[in-house]
Design a protein around this motif. Structure first.
Motif, PDB file in Angstrom:
ATOM      1  N   ARG A   1       6.068  -2.680  31.169  1.00 57.95           N
ATOM      2  CA  ARG A   1       5.175  -2.998  30.057  1.00 57.95           C
ATOM      3  C   ARG A   1       4.905  -4.506  29.997  1.00 57.95           C
TER       4      ARG A   1
ATOM      5  N   VAL B   1       1.145  -2.010  25.741  1.00 58.34           N
ATOM      6  CA  VAL B   1       2.517  -1.928  25.247  1.00 58.34           C
ATOM      7  C   VAL B   1       2.956  -0.478  25.045  1.00 58.34           C
TER       8      VAL B   1
ATOM      9  N   LEU C   1       7.013  -4.329  22.173  1.00 59.03           N
ATOM     10  CA  LEU C   1       7.414  -4.648  23.541  1.00 59.03           C
ATOM     11  C   LEU C   1       8.892  -5.015  23.600  1.00 59.03           C
TER      12      LEU C   1
END
Length: 218
Positions: free
Chosen positions: A108, A99, A159
């Motif tokens: 990501r 992340v 995230l």
């Protein structure tokens, strides 16, 4: 410094190790013993008889005295908490790295999906189950396990924060992150029972669906 240096012996024998050297060796040996106890605890907790887990059994598996085990760990709970902390780098560390490495949300997310689709090893799966069982019956273990899962969930918050930032802060990243964390935990449990589950397709639907829903949400 001068006080720590050992003077040459008059009979020509090598000087005795300095106090600092002796302390370093003792400390290293103590760390090795502690690591052995944690490894033995992991073995027992991942075994079928985890409900009979005890410091005495851990010490016996290590081949050391029960008293030495209590020298390093005050009680059984302290040893279990040490195991909780010991396994964190194995399942949380890679997710944090995935992340936090630079990249867009999509980049990501792909790294996160790759990790979430990797099957959890049977030993780690049983170990997590044992730790959850102890967490239900011991407040100190519960606090330790909860702390590790907070770290786990925080990965998904970061995230979705990237996605929120890409859309000028259009949504709160916590709800979709919490949903993904809960779904990922459920998927791991499901995979351990049914090998027919397609983890890659399932996780991809989860991540993309949550992302689309978060961005569309007014």
């Amino acid at each position: 410094m001068a006080a720590e240096l050992a003077a040459p012996a008059e009979d020509g024998r090598p000087p005795a190790p300095s106090r600092t050297a002796r302390t370093a060796r003792t400390s290293a040996k103590g760390e090795q013993t502690r690591a052995r106890l944690i490894a033995a605890a992991r073995t027992l907790l991942a075994g079928e008889g985890f409900a009979r887990f005890s410091t005495r059994n851990v010490a016996a598996l290590c081949g050391i005295s029960h008293g030495m085990c209590h020298y390093h760990f005050q009680d059984r709970t302290a040893l279990i908490v040490a195991v909780v902390e010991d396994i964190g780098p194995e399942w949380i560390g890679p997710m944090e790295a995935a992340v936090d490495r630079p990249g867009s949300f999509t980049e990501r997310a792909e790294r996160v999906i790759a990790l979430l689709t990797q099957p959890e090893g049977p030993d780690l799966s049983r170990l997590h189950s044992a730790l959850h069982w102890f967490a239900l019956n011991d407040e100190r273990v519960r606090a330790a396990v909860d702390g590790e899962y907070r770290r786990w969930r925080e990965c998904f918050v970061r995230l979705f924060q990237v996605l929120a930032d890409e859309h000028a802060g259009a949504f709160d990243p916590v709800p979709p992150a919490t949903a993904l964390a809960a779904a990922a935990d459920g998927l791991a449990a499901l995979q351990s029972l049914d090998s027919r589950v397609d983890p890659e397709a399932t996780v991809r639907i989860l991540v993309t669906g949550l992302a689309e829903a978060a961005v569309r949400r007014p």
